[in-house]
Design an enzyme around this catalytic site. Structure first.
Site, PDB file in Angstrom:
ATOM      1  CB  CYS A 337      -9.471 -66.957  40.101  1.00  0.00           C
ATOM      2  SG  CYS A 337      -9.131 -68.378  39.420  1.00  0.00           S
ATOM      3  NE  ARG A 366      -4.955 -73.218  33.120  1.00  0.00           N
ATOM      4  CZ  ARG A 366      -6.078 -73.259  32.632  1.00  0.00           C
ATOM      5  NH1 ARG A 366      -6.913 -74.058  32.234  1.00  0.00           N
ATOM      6  NH2 ARG A 366      -6.961 -71.960  33.109  1.00  0.00           N
ATOM      7  CD  GLN A 384      -8.228 -68.143  31.637  1.00  0.00           C
ATOM      8  OE1 GLN A 384      -7.732 -67.336  32.722  1.00  0.00           O
ATOM      9  NE2 GLN A 384      -9.181 -68.997  31.588  1.00  0.00           N
ATOM     10  CG  ASP A 386     -10.037 -64.639  34.053  1.00  0.00           C
ATOM     11  OD1 ASP A 386     -11.326 -65.054  34.266  1.00  0.00           O
ATOM     12  OD2 ASP A 386      -9.003 -65.264  34.610  1.00  0.00           O
ATOM     13  CG  HIS A 388     -11.939 -63.160  39.204  1.00  0.00           C
ATOM     14  ND1 HIS A 388     -10.840 -63.032  38.438  1.00  0.00           N
ATOM     15  CD2 HIS A 388     -12.421 -64.651  39.024  1.00  0.00           C
ATOM     16  CE1 HIS A 388     -10.483 -64.152  37.670  1.00  0.00           C
ATOM     17  NE2 HIS A 388     -11.334 -65.130  38.099  1.00  0.00           N
ATOM     18  CE  LYS A 472     -17.685 -75.128  33.710  1.00  0.00           C
ATOM     19  NZ  LYS A 472     -16.666 -75.407  32.669  1.00  0.00           N
ATOM     20  CG  HIS A 518     -14.573 -67.468  38.650  1.00  0.00           C
ATOM     21  ND1 HIS A 518     -13.064 -67.643  39.064  1.00  0.00           N
ATOM     22  CD2 HIS A 518     -15.019 -67.588  39.902  1.00  0.00           C
ATOM     23  CE1 HIS A 518     -12.887 -67.983  40.245  1.00  0.00           C
ATOM     24  NE2 HIS A 518     -14.034 -68.302  40.753  1.00  0.00           N
TER      25      HIS A 518
END
Length: 649
Positions: A337, A366, A384, A386, A388, A472, A518
């Site tokens: 992000c 991570r 991910q 992902d 946005h 979320k 997100h």
């Protein structure tokens, strides 16, 4: 008298000081026999504790998650009592319940506990359980608690006591065993009818490798022997479906100590599986108005200081990478992000451009602890799906609903029909965990509630499960074995646009702050594939299978024909291989079945002469002979009918 409000909304009056068990008994003796604990005003407690004021009450049984948790917490105490009886001098650290069962960390005083001891411990647990000893809650002053464990010589409990305040300390006693514990517990040991010790492992005291290694003993218990038998059968089936085992057998992925723990290596078949999943979602995203972007695997440390990820997750990230240039520090990307915020900020934006939907299959890193790594479900590097969405505040609800549609499309296309939704909210008692104002959080939480309701989702709300920057909507999927997994997630974020000073020029020619959504329907692609493998037991739908066909020549004489068939099918994007091994056709068919091949094409003299293939389908058997053209038409129909188009009802 006090008023007790039950989950169905009914209100009953009882004498002040009545217990939850008294309430259950007033409803029915059958209900009272099954009560394990109670949730009073949202807090789980012993069923025999008095209730002193008007309260809401939920009676917890084996069918409730909190009921099972209490049952297994009490079972950890029962196991500790058995261990103390069998191994005098043992000392205890902590013994919490787990999602399935419990463990206790024990200093065995030099005694090695192995699989050979499991039956002995189980038998002692059941012997003690049959005594139906009450779990007695005993408030204790800190001085008396310290004296008790000093006399017992248990330094681990003394360490626990050092962090507790006087007046908040309770012991629990059942039979001959007394433990420091806040509870809650079931009424007595008699509820426990079946016990199984599952495993032993090493665990450092306080998780610190500089401390003494304790023995962690895992167990599980049930109120009926049949439930234990069913659970053990479930574990055998789960073992058969284990994605780590199937991933190796099907040649999808591997790990290498030299590459590094928790960093999966995708083999050709696994890479094909990933590519098909990515292309499947890309097609849907294009229709939904997303634009694809690509960002680096690293970013300057200052990027993550700005976003807040360094403050919140710095300890869980790979440490900064220095360069030959003094003072320059980079990090392996823990989140996509912040990069997308910088893409948004690359030039001035107008309200006419919004919503701006940026998508990326971005790999992030991570630093998970070694003991927490598990196949593909817990790794240190993962991708991910992902995206946005940058939008105006008046667009948040509509955009959120569109993302819900996309997530549900992904789940249904891949066979995850059984799911629920969880609204993950901030913890009102620990606001320091979160960035932003109450007003922004209230607006985001209400937008999620409203969008979920308008899409007809049945939701539960969980406090304290929000991300640090916003609430979320998490999707909890139930797999073929009944296990629940958190997969897709959608988050509303007012904070990162503020932290990155993102703006757009509105219709009023003034600058405004966008809102950020997100979303990741797969979540982690690695974790999603692991769950998909276990849900399907490796029997992927035809469109997704890495190899859709295996061409099996009966003998070497027909290999040229088999190769010609293979090349023709390749031209029509039907994927697979020719089995050139010098094996009998029966062996080739068995091996193709074991390798989860959906379609087998057998070619011999007759097929070569007639320009046909004999078709077998896994699970269905022989489908007869088809011309190459007929098979291509059949295969394409079967592939396409299992891939719904995004936007179709």
């Amino acid at each position: 008298m006090i008023k007790i409000t039950l989950p169905d909304g009914s209100v009953r009056e009882y004498p002040k000081g009545s217990s939850s068990y008294d309430v259950a008994l007033s409803i029915s003796e059958g209900l009272a026999r099954n009560v394990l604990a109670a949730k009073v005003n949202g807090k789980v407690q012993d069923a025999n504790l008095p209730i002193e004021e008007d309260s809401t009450l939920q009676l917890l049984t084996w069918n409730d998650t909190d009921g099972k948790s209490t049952f297994w917490h009490s079972s950890a105490h029962l196991m500790a009592e058995a261990l103390e009886s069998l191994y005098p001098g043992v000392k205890f650290w902590v013994g919490p319940p787990l999602e399935n069962g419990f463990y206790y960390d024990v200093d065995t005083n030099g005694v090695a506990i192995s699989n050979d001891d499991f039956k002995k411990i189980e038998d002692k647990m059941l012997e003690l359980a049959r005594q139906k000893n009450e779990y007695q809650r005993i408030p204790m002053s800190k001085a008396d608690a310290i004296q008790y464990f000093e006399e017992k010589g248990d330094e681990y409990k003394l360490d626990l006591l050092s962090g507790l305040e006087d007046g908040s300390i309770t012991f629990y006693r059942q039979g001959n065993f007394t433990d420091l514990c806040r509870g809650p517990h079931i009424l007595n040991t008699g509820f426990i009818k079946a016990a199984k010790i599952m495993n032993v492992a090493g665990a450092y005291f306080k998780g610190d490798q500089n401390n003494k290694m304790l023995t962690r003993i895992y167990g599980v218990t049930f109120p009926k022997q049949k439930e234990l038998d069913d659970y053990l059968q479930f574990l055998e089936e789960a073992k058969r479906r284990d994605h780590r085992k199937l991933g190796q057998e099907l040649e999808l992925f591997t790990f290498s100590e030299k590459v590094g723990k928790g960093l999966p290596l995708w083999l050709p078949k696994g890479a094909m599986l990933r590519e098909r999943l990515e292309n499947f979602l890309r097609r849907a995203q294009v229709k939904a108005g997303y634009q694809q972007v690509v960002t680096p695997h690293i970013g300057g440390k200052q990027l993550y200081i700005t976003s807040g990820h360094w403050e919140k997750y710095g300890k869980d990230s790979f440490q900064p990478i220095t360069t030959p240039e003094e003072g320059e520090e980079f990090m392996l990307k823990p989140m996509n992000c912040p990069h997308h915020c910088e893409i948004y900020k690359a030039r001035p934006r107008s309200y006419r451009e919004l919503p701006l939907r940026l998508a990326e299959f971005g790999t992030v890193y991570r630093y998970e602890q070694s003991g927490e790594l598990h196949g593909l479900t817990r790794v240190r590097g993962f991708t991910q799906d992902d995206a946005h969405i940058f939008c105006r505040e008046d667009q948040v609800e509509e955009e959120f609903k569109k993302v819900i549609d996309l997530v549900l499309y992904v789940f249904r296309a891949l066979g995850f029909e059984n799911f629920s939704a969880q609204v993950s909210l901030r913890d009102p008692e620990n606001k320091t965990k979160y960035f932003g104002t109450d007003e922004a959080w209230d607006s985001a939480e209400n937008a999620i509630r409203k969008a979920a309701a308008e899409k007809g989702l049945q939701t539960v709300e969980e406090l304290g499960e929000a991300a640090f920057y916003g609430p979320k909507l998490d999707f909890m999927v139930k797999d073929a074995l009944g296990r629940r997994w958190q997969l897709g997630t959608i988050q509303v974020d007012y904070q990162l646009p503020q932290r990155f000073d993102l703006e757009y020029v509105g219709s009023d020619n003034q600058k405004h702050r966008p809102v950020m959504i997100h979303r990741a329907p797969f979540g982690s692609l690695e974790r999603f594939i692991a769950i998909l493998i276990e849900n399907t037991a490796g029997n992927f739908p035809l469109w997704l299978s890495p190899d859709q066909i295996a061409i099996l020549p009966i003998s070497e004489k027909y290999e040229d024909y088999a190769n010609d068939v293979f090349l023709t099918l390749q031209e029509h994007d039907i994927r697979g291989y020719v089995d050139h091994r010098d094996e009998k056709i029966g062996r080739k068919i068995r091996d193709a079945e074991v390798n989860k091949l959906p379609l087998m094409l057998i070619v011999g003299e007759k097929e070569a002469e007639e320009g046909k293939v004999s078709v077998r389908r896994k699970g269905e058997g022989d489908l007869g002979a088809m011309s190459i053209e007929e098979f291509i038409a059949y295969a394409k129909t079967e592939i396409n009918k299992n891939i719904p188009q995004f936007g179709q009802k």
